[in-house]
Design an enzyme around this catalytic site. Sequence first.
Site, PDB file in Angstrom:
ATOM      1  N   LYS A  15       0.867  -1.213  -0.106  1.00  0.00           N
ATOM      2  CA  LYS A  15       0.010   0.000   0.140  1.00  0.00           C
ATOM      3  C   LYS A  15       0.709   1.126  -0.029  1.00  0.00           C
ATOM      4  O   LYS A  15       0.837   2.095  -0.802  1.00  0.00           O
ATOM      5  CB  LYS A  15      -0.949   0.065   1.246  1.00  0.00           C
ATOM      6  CG  LYS A  15      -1.715  -1.395   1.338  1.00  0.00           C
ATOM      7  CD  LYS A  15      -2.727  -1.203   2.371  1.00  0.00           C
ATOM      8  CE  LYS A  15      -2.095  -1.311   4.009  1.00  0.00           C
ATOM      9  NZ  LYS A  15      -1.629  -2.387   4.063  1.00  0.00           N
ATOM     10  N   ARG A  90     -10.373  -0.097   8.360  1.00  0.00           N
ATOM     11  CA  ARG A  90      -9.776  -1.521   8.524  1.00  0.00           C
ATOM     12  C   ARG A  90     -10.906  -2.248   9.254  1.00  0.00           C
ATOM     13  O   ARG A  90     -10.611  -3.473   9.745  1.00  0.00           O
ATOM     14  CB  ARG A  90      -8.524  -1.305   9.582  1.00  0.00           C
ATOM     15  CG  ARG A  90      -7.159  -1.561   8.783  1.00  0.00           C
ATOM     16  CD  ARG A  90      -6.175  -0.849   9.603  1.00  0.00           C
ATOM     17  NE  ARG A  90      -4.988  -1.729   9.710  1.00  0.00           N
ATOM     18  CZ  ARG A  90      -3.955  -1.398   9.171  1.00  0.00           C
ATOM     19  NH1 ARG A  90      -4.014  -0.140   8.594  1.00  0.00           N
ATOM     20  NH2 ARG A  90      -2.740  -2.154   9.361  1.00  0.00           N
ATOM     21  N   ARG A 124      11.752  -5.110   5.163  1.00  0.00           N
ATOM     22  CA  ARG A 124      11.396  -3.560   4.811  1.00  0.00           C
ATOM     23  C   ARG A 124      12.354  -2.527   5.619  1.00  0.00           C
ATOM     24  O   ARG A 124      12.767  -2.895   6.668  1.00  0.00           O
ATOM     25  CB  ARG A 124      10.024  -3.337   5.187  1.00  0.00           C
ATOM     26  CG  ARG A 124       9.737  -1.819   5.086  1.00  0.00           C
ATOM     27  CD  ARG A 124       8.055  -1.555   5.119  1.00  0.00           C
ATOM     28  NE  ARG A 124       7.517  -2.298   6.339  1.00  0.00           N
ATOM     29  CZ  ARG A 124       6.177  -2.110   6.670  1.00  0.00           C
ATOM     30  NH1 ARG A 124       5.527  -1.530   5.377  1.00  0.00           N
ATOM     31  NH2 ARG A 124       5.769  -2.689   7.335  1.00  0.00           N
ATOM     32  N   ARG A 158      10.873  -0.572  11.224  1.00  0.00           N
ATOM     33  CA  ARG A 158       9.923  -0.304  11.954  1.00  0.00           C
ATOM     34  C   ARG A 158       9.718  -1.327  13.264  1.00  0.00           C
ATOM     35  O   ARG A 158      10.223  -2.479  13.177  1.00  0.00           O
ATOM     36  CB  ARG A 158       8.468  -0.349  11.289  1.00  0.00           C
ATOM     37  CG  ARG A 158       8.229   0.772  10.743  1.00  0.00           C
ATOM     38  CD  ARG A 158       6.663   0.525   9.621  1.00  0.00           C
ATOM     39  NE  ARG A 158       5.646  -0.346  10.127  1.00  0.00           N
ATOM     40  CZ  ARG A 158       4.689  -0.337   9.387  1.00  0.00           C
ATOM     41  NH1 ARG A 158       4.496   0.064   8.143  1.00  0.00           N
ATOM     42  NH2 ARG A 158       3.620  -1.179  10.002  1.00  0.00           N
ATOM     43  N   ARG A 169      -0.602  -9.143  13.248  1.00  0.00           N
ATOM     44  CA  ARG A 169      -1.140  -8.380  12.096  1.00  0.00           C
ATOM     45  C   ARG A 169      -1.880  -8.922  11.149  1.00  0.00           C
ATOM     46  O   ARG A 169      -2.997  -8.515  10.823  1.00  0.00           O
ATOM     47  CB  ARG A 169       0.019  -7.546  11.544  1.00  0.00           C
ATOM     48  CG  ARG A 169       0.471  -6.406  12.532  1.00  0.00           C
ATOM     49  CD  ARG A 169       1.967  -5.788  12.066  1.00  0.00           C
ATOM     50  NE  ARG A 169       1.987  -5.224  11.101  1.00  0.00           N
ATOM     51  CZ  ARG A 169       3.023  -4.820  10.500  1.00  0.00           C
ATOM     52  NH1 ARG A 169       4.299  -5.127  11.091  1.00  0.00           N
ATOM     53  NH2 ARG A 169       3.178  -4.215   9.334  1.00  0.00           N
TER      54      ARG A 169
HETATM   55  P1  AP5 Z   1       4.773  -1.545   2.162  1.00  0.00           P
HETATM   56  O1  AP5 Z   1       4.493  -0.785   0.703  1.00  0.00           O
HETATM   57  O2  AP5 Z   1       5.462  -0.907   2.969  1.00  0.00           O
HETATM   58  O3  AP5 Z   1       3.489  -2.421   2.530  1.00  0.00           O
HETATM   59  P2  AP5 Z   1       1.895  -1.793   3.263  1.00  0.00           P
HETATM   60  O4  AP5 Z   1       0.976  -2.574   2.707  1.00  0.00           O
HETATM   61  O5  AP5 Z   1       2.095  -0.317   3.301  1.00  0.00           O
HETATM   62  O6  AP5 Z   1       2.296  -2.448   4.568  1.00  0.00           O
HETATM   63  P3  AP5 Z   1       2.117  -1.886   6.020  1.00  0.00           P
HETATM   64  O7  AP5 Z   1       3.120  -2.866   6.922  1.00  0.00           O
HETATM   65  O8  AP5 Z   1       2.637  -0.772   6.225  1.00  0.00           O
HETATM   66  O9  AP5 Z   1       0.610  -2.169   6.419  1.00  0.00           O
HETATM   67  P4  AP5 Z   1       0.061  -2.382   7.861  1.00  0.00           P
HETATM   68  O10 AP5 Z   1      -1.359  -2.061   7.187  1.00  0.00           O
HETATM   69  O11 AP5 Z   1       0.281  -3.505   8.609  1.00  0.00           O
HETATM   70  O12 AP5 Z   1       0.813  -1.157   8.629  1.00  0.00           O
HETATM   71  P5  AP5 Z   1       0.067   0.414   8.968  1.00  0.00           P
HETATM   72  O13 AP5 Z   1       1.179   1.208   9.019  1.00  0.00           O
HETATM   73  O14 AP5 Z   1      -0.982   0.686   7.958  1.00  0.00           O
HETATM   74  O15 AP5 Z   1       5.741  -2.895   1.428  1.00  0.00           O
HETATM   75  C1  AP5 Z   1       6.057  -3.806   2.326  1.00  0.00           C
HETATM   76  C2  AP5 Z   1       7.468  -4.479   1.934  1.00  0.00           C
HETATM   77  O16 AP5 Z   1       7.185  -5.315   0.714  1.00  0.00           O
HETATM   78  C3  AP5 Z   1       8.711  -3.333   1.511  1.00  0.00           C
HETATM   79  O17 AP5 Z   1       9.778  -3.419   1.903  1.00  0.00           O
HETATM   80  C4  AP5 Z   1       8.367  -2.932   0.035  1.00  0.00           C
HETATM   81  O18 AP5 Z   1       9.602  -2.640  -0.684  1.00  0.00           O
HETATM   82  C5  AP5 Z   1       8.114  -4.682  -0.503  1.00  0.00           C
HETATM   83  N1  AP5 Z   1       7.152  -4.572  -1.549  1.00  0.00           N
HETATM   84  C6  AP5 Z   1       6.150  -3.887  -1.890  1.00  0.00           C
HETATM   85  N2  AP5 Z   1       5.689  -4.191  -3.096  1.00  0.00           N
HETATM   86  C7  AP5 Z   1       6.280  -5.272  -3.460  1.00  0.00           C
HETATM   87  C8  AP5 Z   1       6.201  -6.320  -4.606  1.00  0.00           C
HETATM   88  N3  AP5 Z   1       5.165  -6.107  -5.336  1.00  0.00           N
HETATM   89  N4  AP5 Z   1       7.008  -7.064  -4.684  1.00  0.00           N
HETATM   90  C9  AP5 Z   1       8.032  -7.361  -3.650  1.00  0.00           C
HETATM   91  N5  AP5 Z   1       8.143  -6.438  -2.455  1.00  0.00           N
HETATM   92  C10 AP5 Z   1       7.349  -5.443  -2.574  1.00  0.00           C
HETATM   93  O19 AP5 Z   1      -0.501  -0.031  10.403  1.00  0.00           O
HETATM   94  C11 AP5 Z   1       0.509  -0.270  11.414  1.00  0.00           C
HETATM   95  C12 AP5 Z   1      -0.196  -0.376  12.855  1.00  0.00           C
HETATM   96  O20 AP5 Z   1      -0.921   0.769  13.139  1.00  0.00           O
HETATM   97  C13 AP5 Z   1      -1.291  -1.442  12.844  1.00  0.00           C
HETATM   98  O21 AP5 Z   1      -0.814  -2.697  13.118  1.00  0.00           O
HETATM   99  C14 AP5 Z   1      -2.497  -0.800  13.811  1.00  0.00           C
HETATM  100  O22 AP5 Z   1      -1.883  -1.325  15.056  1.00  0.00           O
HETATM  101  C15 AP5 Z   1      -2.318   0.477  13.719  1.00  0.00           C
HETATM  102  N6  AP5 Z   1      -3.387   1.019  12.801  1.00  0.00           N
HETATM  103  C16 AP5 Z   1      -3.215   1.750  11.499  1.00  0.00           C
HETATM  104  N7  AP5 Z   1      -4.144   2.060  10.857  1.00  0.00           N
HETATM  105  C17 AP5 Z   1      -5.380   1.573  11.589  1.00  0.00           C
HETATM  106  C18 AP5 Z   1      -6.723   1.475  11.465  1.00  0.00           C
HETATM  107  N8  AP5 Z   1      -7.197   2.108  10.505  1.00  0.00           N
HETATM  108  N9  AP5 Z   1      -7.512   0.772  12.570  1.00  0.00           N
HETATM  109  C19 AP5 Z   1      -6.719   0.434  13.780  1.00  0.00           C
HETATM  110  N10 AP5 Z   1      -5.419   0.409  13.798  1.00  0.00           N
HETATM  111  C20 AP5 Z   1      -4.673   0.881  12.809  1.00  0.00           C
HETATM  112 MG    MG Z   2       2.228   1.014   4.906  1.00  0.00          MG
END
Ligand code: AP5
Ligand code: MG
Length: 210
Positions: A15, A90, A124, A158, A169
């Site tokens: 994402k 979410r 990552r 992270r 997660r």
């Molecule tokens: P990346 O692009 O960073 O992936 P992402 O989908 O953004 O993954 P996140 O880990 O950020 O998602 P998340 O939903 O767990 O975390 P968030 O910060 O939202 O890519 C990942 C890796 O893969 C990178 O190294 C990249 O280079 C590689 N990659 C990308 N595309 C690729 C491809 N096609 N092929 C190969 N490699 C690839 O949330 C964190 C925490 O915050 C949650 O756990 C929760 O506690 C809280 N939180 C956030 N939002 C909410 C909400 N709405 N409600 C409740 N709690 C929330």
């Molecule tokens: Mg992200």
Amino acid sequence: MASSIVLFGPPGAGKGTQAGNIVAITGKPQVSTGDMLRAALAAGTALGHEAKGYMESGQLVPDEVIIGLIEERLTQSDASDGVLFDGFPRTIAQAEALSEIADVSVVIAIEVPDSRIVARICGRYTCANCDAVYHDTFNPTQTSGICDHCGHSEMKRRADDNEETVRTRLAAYHAQTAPLADWYRHRDLFVAVDGDQDIDKVSQLISAVL
Ligand code: AP5
Ligand code: MG
């Protein structure tokens, strides 16, 4: 109401990686609840303090906290033509709250099997200056340790990017977030793209949707 886009998918789906391209195409600002919570944590605010335990263990932060954060964000002037939501909503409760305050034109789901997720997340790293997203194997910086985008030489990882937390997660995703797919399908807003391929190919699929 100006229309917003939702970027949907499991942790590590790509994402954040794909958001830059969508922002460039649409001009809508990226609104990542994960990034906002991490900024609050780093700044030591009450919100950061409240979210810390949930984030470190991989559980979702309570809906009322997240909905309040989004309500406040949408009052800012750059959100007036709609935004790109990354990692929000979410839960069904978050989606219902969003439907009261913003118009969503499309939900783009990046689909990646669970078997790929641990390797993606545990490799990552991001630029400490501009937050560009990299991967040890799949998407390294062109010059080791130097950000391709801004030239900064400090990278960060992270706290929740470890195997144990990733499993929590993923479990939270399947139990609380995945049911949203049907919620949006019923409203004819859901478009899935295959995220289990090269980053550029995923970008092309998303560009075609837009
Ligand atoms: P990346 O692009 O960073 O992936 P992402 O989908 O953004 O993954 P996140 O880990 O950020 O998602 P998340 O939903 O767990 O975390 P968030 O910060 O939202 O890519 C990942 C890796 O893969 C990178 O190294 C990249 O280079 C590689 N990659 C990308 N595309 C690729 C491809 N096609 N092929 C190969 N490699 C690839 O949330 C964190 C925490 O915050 C949650 O756990 C929760 O506690 C809280 N939180 C956030 N939002 C909410 C909400 N709405 N409600 C409740 N709690 C929330
Ligand atoms: Mg992200």
